[in-house]
Design a protein around this motif. Structure first.
Motif, PDB file in Angstrom:
ATOM      1  N   MET A   1     -22.384  -7.708  56.908  1.00 36.03           N
ATOM      2  CA  MET A   1     -23.408  -8.272  57.816  1.00 36.03           C
ATOM      3  C   MET A   1     -22.996  -9.804  57.852  1.00 36.03           C
ATOM      4  N   LYS A   2     -23.144 -10.391  59.271  1.00 32.83           N
ATOM      5  CA  LYS A   2     -22.929 -11.586  59.667  1.00 32.83           C
ATOM      6  C   LYS A   2     -23.937 -12.416  59.316  1.00 32.83           C
ATOM      7  N   ARG A   3     -23.913 -13.644  58.485  1.00 32.48           N
ATOM      8  CA  ARG A   3     -24.995 -14.612  58.353  1.00 32.48           C
ATOM      9  C   ARG A   3     -25.059 -15.756  58.999  1.00 32.48           C
ATOM     10  N   ILE A   4     -26.320 -15.964  59.805  1.00 37.40           N
ATOM     11  CA  ILE A   4     -26.543 -17.006  60.680  1.00 37.40           C
ATOM     12  C   ILE A   4     -27.494 -17.993  60.361  1.00 37.40           C
ATOM     13  N   MET A   5     -27.290 -19.305  61.072  1.00 37.89           N
ATOM     14  CA  MET A   5     -28.227 -20.256  60.823  1.00 37.89           C
ATOM     15  C   MET A   5     -28.583 -20.482  62.268  1.00 37.89           C
ATOM     16  N   VAL A   6     -29.993 -20.645  62.298  1.00 39.21           N
ATOM     17  CA  VAL A   6     -30.711 -20.981  63.673  1.00 39.21           C
ATOM     18  C   VAL A   6     -31.113 -22.322  63.781  1.00 39.21           C
ATOM     19  N   VAL A   7     -30.665 -23.096  64.760  1.00 43.88           N
ATOM     20  CA  VAL A   7     -30.983 -24.372  64.970  1.00 43.88           C
ATOM     21  C   VAL A   7     -31.738 -24.772  66.237  1.00 43.88           C
ATOM     22  N   ASP A   8     -33.134 -25.200  66.098  1.00 44.20           N
ATOM     23  CA  ASP A   8     -33.789 -25.538  67.409  1.00 44.20           C
ATOM     24  C   ASP A   8     -35.005 -26.286  66.940  1.00 44.20           C
ATOM     25  N   ASP A   9     -35.298 -27.295  67.565  1.00 45.61           N
ATOM     26  CA  ASP A   9     -36.399 -28.161  67.339  1.00 45.61           C
ATOM     27  C   ASP A   9     -37.547 -27.517  67.647  1.00 45.61           C
ATOM     28  N   ALA A  10     -37.806 -26.369  68.177  1.00 44.08           N
ATOM     29  CA  ALA A  10     -38.968 -25.616  68.579  1.00 44.08           C
ATOM     30  C   ALA A  10     -39.163 -24.430  67.473  1.00 44.08           C
ATOM     31  N   ALA A  11     -40.154 -24.418  66.727  1.00 44.67           N
ATOM     32  CA  ALA A  11     -40.519 -23.483  65.951  1.00 44.67           C
ATOM     33  C   ALA A  11     -40.537 -22.290  66.160  1.00 44.67           C
ATOM     34  N   PHE A  12     -41.241 -22.192  67.557  1.00 43.80           N
ATOM     35  CA  PHE A  12     -41.484 -20.883  68.149  1.00 43.80           C
ATOM     36  C   PHE A  12     -40.102 -20.323  68.448  1.00 43.80           C
ATOM     37  N   MET A  13     -39.210 -21.023  68.926  1.00 43.00           N
ATOM     38  CA  MET A  13     -37.904 -20.497  69.393  1.00 43.00           C
ATOM     39  C   MET A  13     -36.906 -20.043  68.228  1.00 43.00           C
ATOM     40  N   ARG A  14     -37.237 -20.848  67.015  1.00 41.92           N
ATOM     41  CA  ARG A  14     -36.481 -20.437  65.796  1.00 41.92           C
ATOM     42  C   ARG A  14     -36.896 -19.192  65.332  1.00 41.92           C
ATOM     43  N   MET A  15     -38.412 -18.909  65.409  1.00 41.02           N
ATOM     44  CA  MET A  15     -38.914 -17.760  64.985  1.00 41.02           C
ATOM     45  C   MET A  15     -38.600 -16.697  65.907  1.00 41.02           C
ATOM     46  N   SER A  16     -38.615 -16.779  67.058  1.00 40.44           N
ATOM     47  CA  SER A  16     -38.439 -15.617  68.091  1.00 40.44           C
ATOM     48  C   SER A  16     -36.766 -15.112  67.853  1.00 40.44           C
ATOM     49  N   LEU A  17     -35.984 -16.153  67.669  1.00 41.92           N
ATOM     50  CA  LEU A  17     -34.524 -15.966  67.432  1.00 41.92           C
ATOM     51  C   LEU A  17     -34.181 -15.038  66.341  1.00 41.92           C
ATOM     52  N   LYS A  18     -34.899 -15.701  65.231  1.00 43.06           N
ATOM     53  CA  LYS A  18     -34.663 -15.071  63.853  1.00 43.06           C
ATOM     54  C   LYS A  18     -35.120 -13.557  63.728  1.00 43.06           C
TER      55      LYS A  18
END
Length: 117
Positions: A1-18
């Motif tokens: 399983m690939k391990r990913i870190m999500v970087v975005d200043d908008a919490a909503f964008m981080r949550m939706s991408l996560k």
């Protein structure tokens, strides 16, 4: 399983991408709200992939990408940008980004980009 870190200043964008990533079998190991935090966390977490927004406070995605490459980060980096940021995307690709995704993005396109890594 690939391990990913999500970087975005908008919490909503981080949550939706996560949520999108986890639904498709990826493990989100960390999140960051700016490039400065991303660099710190990447050193500790060593993710396989980092999704990196360009426009963020404190340290933008381009500077974070440069810094990560300078310190020898081996993570694959996917730049995420809004329409109209083509010059920044070109710069990021020259600096070593592995691919890019334009906002607003659709799930099939994101999964296609990630599967190519």
């Amino acid at each position: 399983m690939k391990r990913i870190m999500v970087v975005d200043d908008a919490a909503f964008m981080r949550m939706s991408l996560k949520m999108m990533l986890e639904k498709n079998g990826y493990q989100v190991v960390g999140e960051a709200e700016n490039g400065k935090v991303a660099v710190q966390k990447a050193k500790k977490l060593n993710p396989d992939i980092i999704t990196m927004d360009i426009t963020m406070p404190e340290m933008d995605g381009i500077t974070a990408l440069k810094t990560l490459k300078e310190v020898g980060c081996k993570s694959k980096i996917i730049i995420i940008s809004a329409l109209g940021q083509e010059s920044h995307v070109r710069e990021a690709m020259i600096l070593g980004a592995n691919n890019f995704i334009v906002k607003p993005y659709k799930e099939p396109h994101v999964m296609e980009i990630l599967s190519k890594l």
